[in-house]
Scaffold this active site. Sequence first.
Site, PDB file in Angstrom:
ATOM      1  N   LYS A  36       4.920   4.224   7.181  1.00  0.00           N
ATOM      2  CA  LYS A  36       5.803   4.434   6.034  1.00  0.00           C
ATOM      3  C   LYS A  36       7.123   5.084   6.456  1.00  0.00           C
ATOM      4  CE  LYS A  36       2.531   3.434   2.773  1.00  0.00           C
ATOM      5  NZ  LYS A  36       1.506   2.854   3.645  1.00  0.00           N
TER       6      LYS A  36
HETATM    7  C1  LIG Z   1       0.674   1.760   3.539  1.00  0.00           C
HETATM    8  C2  LIG Z   1      -0.185   1.468   4.702  1.00  0.00           C
HETATM    9  C3  LIG Z   1      -0.719   0.166   4.941  1.00  0.00           C
HETATM   10  C4  LIG Z   1      -0.505  -0.982   3.970  1.00  0.00           C
HETATM   11  O1  LIG Z   1       0.810  -1.474   3.986  1.00  0.00           O
HETATM   12  P1  LIG Z   1       1.334  -2.390   2.782  1.00  0.00           P
HETATM   13  O2  LIG Z   1       2.778  -2.579   3.046  1.00  0.00           O
HETATM   14  O3  LIG Z   1       1.073  -1.615   1.526  1.00  0.00           O
HETATM   15  O4  LIG Z   1       0.571  -3.658   2.828  1.00  0.00           O
HETATM   16  C5  LIG Z   1      -1.468  -0.046   6.081  1.00  0.00           C
HETATM   17  N1  LIG Z   1      -1.723   0.968   6.952  1.00  0.00           N
HETATM   18  C6  LIG Z   1      -1.240   2.220   6.756  1.00  0.00           C
HETATM   19  C7  LIG Z   1      -1.583   3.281   7.741  1.00  0.00           C
HETATM   20  C8  LIG Z   1      -0.454   2.504   5.640  1.00  0.00           C
HETATM   21  O5  LIG Z   1      -0.002   3.768   5.458  1.00  0.00           O
END
Ligand SMILES: *Cc1c(COP(=O)(O)O)cnc(C)c1O
Length: 493
Positions: free
Chosen positions: A113
């Site tokens: 993120k």
């Molecule tokens: C948010 C997240 C995901 C999922 O990503 P999306 O863009 O919502 O599909 C996968 N792995 C981790 C560690 C995340 O924080």
Amino acid sequence: MLYSSTRSASGPFVQSADAIKRGLAPDGGLYMPAEIPRINEDELEELARLPYPERAARILGKYLTDYTEEELLADCREAYGEERFPGGAAPLSDIDGNTVALELWHGPTCAFKDMALQIMPRLLSRALRKTGETKTALILVATSGDTGKAALEGYRDVPQTKIQVFYPADGVSRVQKLQMATQTGNNVNVTAIRGNFDDAQTGVKRIFSDQAIREKLGQAGVILSSANSINWGRLAPQIAYYVSAYCDMVTSSRIGMGDVVDVTVPTGNFGNIFAAYLAKKMGVPFGRLICASNRNDVLTEFFACGVYDRNRSFHTTMSPSMDILISSNLERLLFVKFGARRCKALMDQLASTGTYALTHEELTAIRADFVGYSADEEKTGEAIRLAWEAGYLADPHTAVGYAAIRADRNARDRSQKILLASTASPYKFAANVFRCLSGKEAASDLLALRELSALTSTPIPVPLQGIGERTVRFTGTVAPAEMPARVLEFAGL
Ligand SMILES: *Cc1c(COP(=O)(O)O)cnc(C)c1O
């Protein structure tokens, strides 16, 4: 470049600054660019010679045409520079002969993120100025863990913004709770609520749609804004690292320019994998996009038979960021593939019945790019062990992706090069990773970090070192009904 809603391609159109400021289009759809810009091999070769911040600025510049080159370059250098991403923003690491991890967790909160949330606040801050907005934007976030910390770290001390995060007191890990409760910055607030993630999310949504609160805040010079993954300002920066990864695969001689690479993404809200799809549409030689899900396999079923059905039970897993029944960004794929009118019809159906079905032709069009696999907890644990046997320490989300790759290899060509989005540091989920590797329970959530480090002889990432010793700034828990009062209080009312 102009943007319109996924539910109305004929406008109204807005500039990217507006799309980023608003988050959601007024008709409830998501903003999408009027066209998808192209990138050719010459440009990929040129980008391959640049450091990550410059690559990212170039890709963003194709989409955010109302931002100047200088603005984007300055923002990308700050967001992705050595200070925040020591050692590089999106490095590659080999897992096995044909599987290459794209590591997206070298930022301040050790989860992918950060790749979006380090740059988005800067883009929003400029968007406020570009649109003549003089009010302060108060970012409200409901989080089940990763997003909250990444947003806090991204918005901390960004001019003309404040950020307030609500999390379920018993719904996040101890590490996640400490990460948030010890957050520094003069414009941040963190509040635990008695309830689960849905209660936090519902509370935030209620505040967004409460006219009386909005008016009160408006008079005090505050507008509400969100940081969730349907905002174009979060999606656009994610395209850059896929382009960058292809460049790095070429310069490291893992592939030749033009060679096709498949991409696997552990998926929740469908934002990350949709960014990979856009990179492919732009012209990056990506083959199949492998959508990896945990036991919450709504997307696996969708890619297999064209039916999206959220009417199913929800499972809590060790990859919590993928515990999702409504993958909001899938709407963007429906829009690109079938147009706004069909997209709106499907979304209306989803809203009223919780399900929709594609036609046979539509499913064929989707399967030209995507395939889905899901892994239950046992397979996820096995993938953590197998990746480690190959020399790669994977977190549970990344392991779900590795499990998908293994399933895919059994079904098809084993020599295909596959890029796997590695989405979190294994240390963010140390207790589970330790248990999967050692067969033993860690002494505690916090001690698991040291135990995992001793077991694997790998270092605890700097942002997570000494997390138990930091000053806790935010304590106490409120009932969901108190959330509006907390917002007004934080806004100074
Ligand atoms: C948010 C997240 C995901 C999922 O990503 P999306 O863009 O919502 O599909 C996968 N792995 C981790 C560690 C995340 O924080």
